[in-house]
Design an enzyme around this catalytic site. Structure first.
Site, short mmCIF file in Angstrom:
data_model
loop_
_atom_site.label_atom_id
_atom_site.label_comp_id
_atom_site.label_asym_id
_atom_site.label_seq_id
_atom_site.Cartn_x
_atom_site.Cartn_y
_atom_site.Cartn_z
N ARG A 266 0.81 -1.21 0.00
CA ARG A 266 0.00 0.00 0.00
C ARG A 266 0.85 1.27 0.00
O ARG A 266 1.81 1.38 0.73
CB ARG A 266 -0.89 -0.04 1.25
CG ARG A 266 -1.43 1.28 1.67
CD ARG A 266 -2.57 1.07 2.60
NE ARG A 266 -2.18 0.90 3.99
CZ ARG A 266 -1.94 1.91 4.82
NH1 ARG A 266 -1.98 3.13 4.40
NH2 ARG A 266 -1.61 1.68 6.06
N ARG B 70 3.03 6.65 -3.15
CA ARG B 70 2.71 7.89 -2.47
C ARG B 70 3.91 8.81 -2.24
O ARG B 70 3.76 10.01 -2.07
CB ARG B 70 2.07 7.53 -1.12
CG ARG B 70 1.41 8.65 -0.42
CD ARG B 70 0.47 8.10 0.60
NE ARG B 70 1.18 7.53 1.73
CZ ARG B 70 0.82 7.74 3.00
NH1 ARG B 70 -0.21 8.50 3.27
NH2 ARG B 70 1.47 7.17 3.97
N ARG C 119 -2.24 13.71 -8.12
CA ARG C 119 -3.28 13.74 -7.09
C ARG C 119 -3.75 15.15 -6.75
O ARG C 119 -4.79 15.32 -6.13
CB ARG C 119 -2.78 13.01 -5.84
CG ARG C 119 -2.90 11.48 -5.88
CD ARG C 119 -4.34 11.01 -5.76
NE ARG C 119 -5.07 11.81 -4.80
CZ ARG C 119 -4.93 11.71 -3.48
NH1 ARG C 119 -4.14 10.79 -2.97
NH2 ARG C 119 -5.60 12.48 -2.67
N ASP D 59 -8.22 1.07 -3.43
CA ASP D 59 -8.22 0.99 -1.98
C ASP D 59 -9.23 -0.06 -1.56
O ASP D 59 -10.18 -0.34 -2.30
CB ASP D 59 -8.56 2.34 -1.33
CG ASP D 59 -8.19 2.33 0.16
OD1 ASP D 59 -7.02 2.58 0.49
OD2 ASP D 59 -9.06 2.01 1.00
N TYR E 81 -14.03 -0.49 9.19
CA TYR E 81 -14.24 0.90 8.74
C TYR E 81 -15.73 1.23 8.68
O TYR E 81 -16.15 2.34 9.02
CB TYR E 81 -13.59 1.14 7.37
CG TYR E 81 -12.09 1.14 7.45
CD1 TYR E 81 -11.42 2.25 7.95
CD2 TYR E 81 -11.34 0.04 7.08
CE1 TYR E 81 -10.03 2.26 8.07
CE2 TYR E 81 -9.96 0.03 7.18
CZ TYR E 81 -9.31 1.14 7.68
OH TYR E 81 -7.95 1.15 7.79
O1 1CP Z 1 -1.71 -1.11 4.18
C1 1CP Z 1 -2.47 -2.00 4.53
O2 1CP Z 1 -2.63 -2.34 5.70
C2 1CP Z 1 -3.22 -2.70 3.42
C3 1CP Z 1 -4.71 -2.68 3.50
C4 1CP Z 1 -5.31 -1.31 3.36
C5 1CP Z 1 -5.93 -0.53 4.35
C6 1CP Z 1 -6.06 -0.85 5.81
C7 1CP Z 1 -5.41 -0.61 2.13
C8 1CP Z 1 -4.91 -1.15 0.84
N1 1CP Z 1 -6.14 0.53 2.36
C9 1CP Z 1 -6.45 0.63 3.71
C10 1CP Z 1 -7.23 1.73 4.31
C11 1CP Z 1 -6.52 3.03 4.13
N2 1CP Z 1 -6.53 3.74 2.96
C12 1CP Z 1 -5.69 3.70 5.04
C13 1CP Z 1 -5.38 3.24 6.46
C14 1CP Z 1 -6.08 4.07 7.46
C15 1CP Z 1 -6.00 3.48 8.86
O3 1CP Z 1 -4.95 3.65 9.51
O4 1CP Z 1 -6.99 2.84 9.30
C16 1CP Z 1 -5.21 4.86 4.39
C17 1CP Z 1 -4.31 5.92 4.95
C18 1CP Z 1 -5.75 4.86 3.07
C19 1CP Z 1 -5.50 5.86 2.00
C20 1CP Z 1 -4.69 5.36 0.86
N3 1CP Z 1 -4.92 4.19 0.16
C21 1CP Z 1 -3.60 6.02 0.24
C22 1CP Z 1 -3.02 7.35 0.68
C23 1CP Z 1 -3.64 8.46 -0.03
C24 1CP Z 1 -2.71 9.64 -0.01
O5 1CP Z 1 -2.22 10.00 -1.07
O6 1CP Z 1 -2.48 10.16 1.08
C25 1CP Z 1 -3.17 5.23 -0.84
C26 1CP Z 1 -2.09 5.56 -1.83
C27 1CP Z 1 -4.01 4.07 -0.87
C28 1CP Z 1 -3.94 3.00 -1.89
C29 1CP Z 1 -3.97 1.59 -1.42
N4 1CP Z 1 -4.58 1.13 -0.28
C30 1CP Z 1 -4.40 -0.24 -0.19
C31 1CP Z 1 -3.67 -0.66 -1.33
C32 1CP Z 1 -3.24 -2.09 -1.61
C33 1CP Z 1 -3.44 0.46 -2.11
C34 1CP Z 1 -2.86 0.51 -3.53
C35 1CP Z 1 -1.43 0.17 -3.69
C36 1CP Z 1 -0.48 1.32 -3.61
O7 1CP Z 1 -0.84 2.46 -3.87
O8 1CP Z 1 0.68 1.05 -3.34
#
Ligand code: 1CP
Length: 324
Positions: free
Chosen positions: A2, A6, A15, A51, A126
């Site tokens: 994940r 970023r 973004r 996500d 969530y």
């Molecule tokens: O990291 C993990 O634990 C994997 C599972 C997971 C979770 C818990 C993903 C997969 N998304 C989430 C929820 C989520 N989404 C959170 C966690 C919040 C918490 O602490 O409860 C957050 C911060 C996000 C936002 C998010 N998703 C971002 C950041 C956005 C930004 O620019 O600030 C990004 C880039 C993602 C993409 C994402 N989420 C998950 C995956 C597999 C991916 C895509 C792969 C990648 O971009 O590398």
């Protein structure tokens, strides 16, 4: 892992014009962001940019991802009455996902794409909490107090995620990863009884996904702090286990009886350490991973956003050299 992209300036630039979830359902943008870290770092596989909460959005739940917070849902699901708002995820709604994946796969050529989704427990947390939570108090209370409601919520989360993952694989992804990030917040017994059966049910909906030679599409399973119940995470029906920084790969391999390949686990807290220490850590990870039947080198969790992308490229180059 994940948020790999970023830390990239090219990601931040893109973004600026799209909110997080908007970028996930705009095929050109989702495809471009998926490809950015692959181009930059030359990794052996891509993970689809999306996500775990995207299926909520596509099923009509009012969700947004707030910068610096994570997924936020204004009207959490906490009662039997709330179940009325949980609609099936229609195939047509997945069109932007299928389109983005098809574009990515086309551009990746021989580099494989990993599809993913959230496991029912982590995703439901969530929906029940309404946002990120440290202790998941409402979630665990529902699990304890109303198993019927709990089962209905987790089943719905599993059903929409099965559709989400199937759409990615059918559009060309060649492996899939299930993220049960918060599973470690449950005790082993609760995981086994209340969470694992729903992950198993989700995965069984994906049994029909096979590659060109008729082999089941490989499945990876990841959670944080799940050492004690890694064998249970394997037993839901996966082929490989992702390991966080809390365990060495050798330890995880021992717990799993040396049966499956492992993915992991360069500690993300080491990414800003001096190269000498980071390199020594990588050497340990490689040596530890060599004990497992297979090792897919990866980070222990998401990339912190202030990570120097140059370090990530350096890690990829070093691992390739060290393991060849
Ligand atoms: O990291 C993990 O634990 C994997 C599972 C997971 C979770 C818990 C993903 C997969 N998304 C989430 C929820 C989520 N989404 C959170 C966690 C919040 C918490 O602490 O409860 C957050 C911060 C996000 C936002 C998010 N998703 C971002 C950041 C956005 C930004 O620019 O600030 C990004 C880039 C993602 C993409 C994402 N989420 C998950 C995956 C597999 C991916 C895509 C792969 C990648 O971009 O590398």
């Amino acid at each position: 892992m994940r948020q790999a992209g970023r830390s990239l300036p090219e990601y931040r630039a893109l973004r600026e014009r799209y909110a997080m979830l908007e970028s996930c359902v705009t095929p050109d943008v989702a495809a471009e962001i998926t490809l950015q870290p692959v181009r930059r770092h030359g990794v052996d596989a891509a993970i689809f940019f999306s996500d775990i909460v995207v299926p909520f959005l596509l099923a009509g739940i009012d969700v947004e991802i707030q910068a610096g917070v994570g997924p936020v849902i204004d009207a959490p699901v906490r009662s039997h009455q709330d179940l009325g708002r949980l609609r099936p995820l229609e195939r047509e709604s997945l069109e932007p996902i299928s389109q983005a994946v098809a574009q990515v796969v086309d551009e990746l050529g021989s580099t494989p794409l990993i599809a993913f989704g959230g496991a029912p427990f982590t995703l439901a947390s969530y929906l029940i909490e309404g946002g990120p939570s440290k202790d998941l108090a409402n979630t665990r209370a529902m699990m304890r107090d109303d198993r019927e409601l709990w089962n209905a919520v987790l089943q719905w989360c599993g059903d929409i995620t099965a559709e989400f993952i199937a759409a990615q694989v059918e559009a060309g992804a060649s492996a899939l990863q299930l993220f049960d990030s918060w599973a470690g917040k449950l005790g082993a017994e609760d995981y086994r009884q209340a969470a694992a059966p729903h992950s198993k049910a989700l995965l069984s909906q994906l049994d029909h996904l096979v590659d060109d030679s008729g082999q089941r599409v490989p499945r990876i399973h990841f959670g944080l702090g799940t050492g004690e119940f890694l064998p249970d995470m394997l037993a839901v029906g996966v082929d490989a286990i992702g390991v966080d920084a809390a365990l060495t790969l050798a330890k995880a391999n021992g717990l799993l009886g040396g049966t499956v390949p492992l993915q992991g686990n360069i500690d993300v807290s080491m990414l800003d350490a001096p190269w000498e220490s980071l390199r020594a850590h990588i050497d340990e990870v490689l040596a530890s991973g060599a004990e497992a039947p297979g090792h897919v080198v990866n980070l222990s969790h998401g990339v912190p956003k202030d990570t120097d992308p140059g370090v990530l490229t350096q890690i990829v180059d070093y691992v390739r050299e060290a393991s060849s």
